[in-house]
Design a protein around this motif. Structure first.
Motif, PDB file in Angstrom:
ATOM      1  N   ASN A 115      27.128  -4.539  12.108  1.00  0.00           N
ATOM      2  CA  ASN A 115      28.236  -4.388  11.095  1.00  0.00           C
ATOM      3  C   ASN A 115      28.816  -2.754  11.161  1.00  0.00           C
ATOM      4  O   ASN A 115      28.105  -1.938  11.453  1.00  0.00           O
ATOM      5  CB  ASN A 115      27.634  -4.566   9.754  1.00  0.00           C
ATOM      6  N   SER A 116      30.216  -2.883  11.282  1.00  0.00           N
ATOM      7  CA  SER A 116      30.692  -1.516  11.379  1.00  0.00           C
ATOM      8  C   SER A 116      30.453  -0.171  10.315  1.00  0.00           C
ATOM      9  O   SER A 116      30.189   0.740  10.662  1.00  0.00           O
ATOM     10  CB  SER A 116      32.364  -1.411  11.413  1.00  0.00           C
ATOM     11  N   LEU A 117      30.102  -0.790   9.193  1.00  0.00           N
ATOM     12  CA  LEU A 117      29.633   0.231   7.905  1.00  0.00           C
ATOM     13  C   LEU A 117      28.438   0.411   8.402  1.00  0.00           C
ATOM     14  O   LEU A 117      28.150   1.706   8.230  1.00  0.00           O
ATOM     15  CB  LEU A 117      29.696  -0.723   6.610  1.00  0.00           C
ATOM     16  N   PHE A 225      39.742   2.467   5.595  1.00  0.00           N
ATOM     17  CA  PHE A 225      39.408   3.372   4.188  1.00  0.00           C
ATOM     18  C   PHE A 225      37.945   3.649   4.339  1.00  0.00           C
ATOM     19  O   PHE A 225      37.534   4.636   3.816  1.00  0.00           O
ATOM     20  CB  PHE A 225      39.691   2.817   3.108  1.00  0.00           C
ATOM     21  N   PHE A 226      37.211   2.796   4.640  1.00  0.00           N
ATOM     22  CA  PHE A 226      35.671   2.940   4.458  1.00  0.00           C
ATOM     23  C   PHE A 226      35.200   3.997   5.445  1.00  0.00           C
ATOM     24  O   PHE A 226      34.113   4.839   5.124  1.00  0.00           O
ATOM     25  CB  PHE A 226      34.654   1.534   4.729  1.00  0.00           C
ATOM     26  N   ILE A 227      35.796   4.168   6.583  1.00  0.00           N
ATOM     27  CA  ILE A 227      35.280   5.281   7.406  1.00  0.00           C
ATOM     28  C   ILE A 227      35.862   6.699   6.830  1.00  0.00           C
ATOM     29  O   ILE A 227      34.992   7.434   6.891  1.00  0.00           O
ATOM     30  CB  ILE A 227      36.006   5.112   8.924  1.00  0.00           C
ATOM     31  N   SER A 228      36.941   6.651   6.355  1.00  0.00           N
ATOM     32  CA  SER A 228      37.309   8.091   5.585  1.00  0.00           C
ATOM     33  C   SER A 228      36.478   8.177   4.472  1.00  0.00           C
ATOM     34  O   SER A 228      36.355   9.480   4.040  1.00  0.00           O
ATOM     35  CB  SER A 228      38.723   7.955   5.473  1.00  0.00           C
ATOM     36  N   GLY A 240      44.816   4.427   3.284  1.00  0.00           N
ATOM     37  CA  GLY A 240      43.866   3.468   3.194  1.00  0.00           C
ATOM     38  C   GLY A 240      43.162   3.581   2.054  1.00  0.00           C
ATOM     39  O   GLY A 240      43.009   2.862   1.493  1.00  0.00           O
ATOM     40  N   ASN A 241      42.794   4.833   1.890  1.00  0.00           N
ATOM     41  CA  ASN A 241      42.103   5.284   0.525  1.00  0.00           C
ATOM     42  C   ASN A 241      42.803   5.254  -0.576  1.00  0.00           C
ATOM     43  O   ASN A 241      42.514   4.982  -1.687  1.00  0.00           O
ATOM     44  CB  ASN A 241      41.533   6.491   0.530  1.00  0.00           C
TER      45      ASN A 241
END
Length: 284
Positions: A115-117, A225-228, A240-241
């Motif tokens: 999972n990328s998260l 948005f989860f990466i930022s 995205g955020n």
């Protein structure tokens, strides 16, 4: 009439479920989001069914324009870095021995198995003040105090490049592999040096793969948005955020829908541009 129906029945059986799936989970939700973007926000939350263009006019505010420009800049930087790193890797893969290609392809596909998260959280652990990188630099005496590696725009860029790198390599590999090696040999026989042969022969012929990889990196960068969130720690704000916050925190669904429609229009524009220089099968 009955014969015609019998002839169409197999096609309807095969295509029908797909059409229903697309209608229920793509077309209808998009229509719903599009309609909400022209509505008013409720007093506390929700949507008031009253037509307005204020949501789109609000997007012209300097604050939102700055966020949008910052997001575009991040997407461009991510695409350029992925291209500069991915093109040599794709070239090596395309020219490698047939026995080595499966192993090299595995290296590209392996991150998709996790999972990328979770992978992003791994970088979060490495870059924080008490993380492995800072501890190693401190023990080596290269720094006197921990570096601020996490919760910066640079950390967000690193996370985007790491996550989206395979999306650049795969179309590049597909495009380079189709290229006839004799063309480069012919350019050399005609007196062109390697750099000139690359710029005048190889680069133009692999342009569809370059554009395909760029689109596959550029568009997700605007929405991940989860990466930022994880790498920026709330200190950085991208489109995205902003969309996520409008739906979940500010409860301003109409504005969030307008921002989403703007991203969809940008995606359609890029796909239209790509259709002029490449084929859709090069996207995979």
């Amino acid at each position: 009439m009955k014969t015609s129906l019998k002839q169409r029945l197999p096609a309807l059986v095969m295509v029908g479920p797909i059409v229903i799936w697309l209608a229920l989970f793509i077309v209808i939700p998009l229509i719903y989001v599009f309609a909400i973007s022209f509505m008013n926000r409720g007093l506390y939350s929700g949507v008031v069914m009253a037509f307005t263009l204020d949501n789109y006019i609000q997007l012209l505010d300097l604050e939102y324009l700055n966020i949008f420009w910052k997001s575009i800049l991040l997407a461009v930087e991510t695409s350029v870095i992925c291209l500069l790193l991915g093109y040599p890797f794709a070239m090596i893969m395309a020219r490698a021995d047939k026995r080595m290609k499966p192993a090299m392809m595995l290296l590209i596909m392996l991150p998709f198995w996790t999972n990328s998260l979770i992978r992003t959280y791994g970088w979060n652990t490495l870059l924080r003040s008490e993380g492995i990188i800072n501890n190693l630099l401190l023990r080596l005496g290269l720094i006197q105090k921990p570096l601020e590696l996490l919760y910066t725009d640079g950390a967000v860029l690193l996370g985007m490049v790491y996550t989206l790198f395979p999306f650049m390599v795969l179309p590049l590999y597909s495009s380079i592999e189709k290229l006839d090696p004799s063309l480069m040999e012919a350019a050399g026989d005609l007196g062109a040096r390697r750099v000139r042969s690359f710029l005048r022969v190889m680069l133009p012929l692999t342009a569809p793969g370059i554009f395909a990889g760029t689109i596959q990196v550029f568009i997700p960068t605007l929405g991940y948005f989860f990466i930022s969130d994880m790498m920026g720690g709330g200190k950085t704000m991208y489109i995205g955020n902003l969309i996520k916050n409008q739906f979940l925190s500010a409860r301003n669904w109409p504005l969030g829908a307008a921002l989403s429609i703007l991203l969809i229009l940008l995606t359609l524009l890029l796909m239209k541009l790509y259709s002029r220089v490449g084929k859709m099968e090069d996207m995979v």
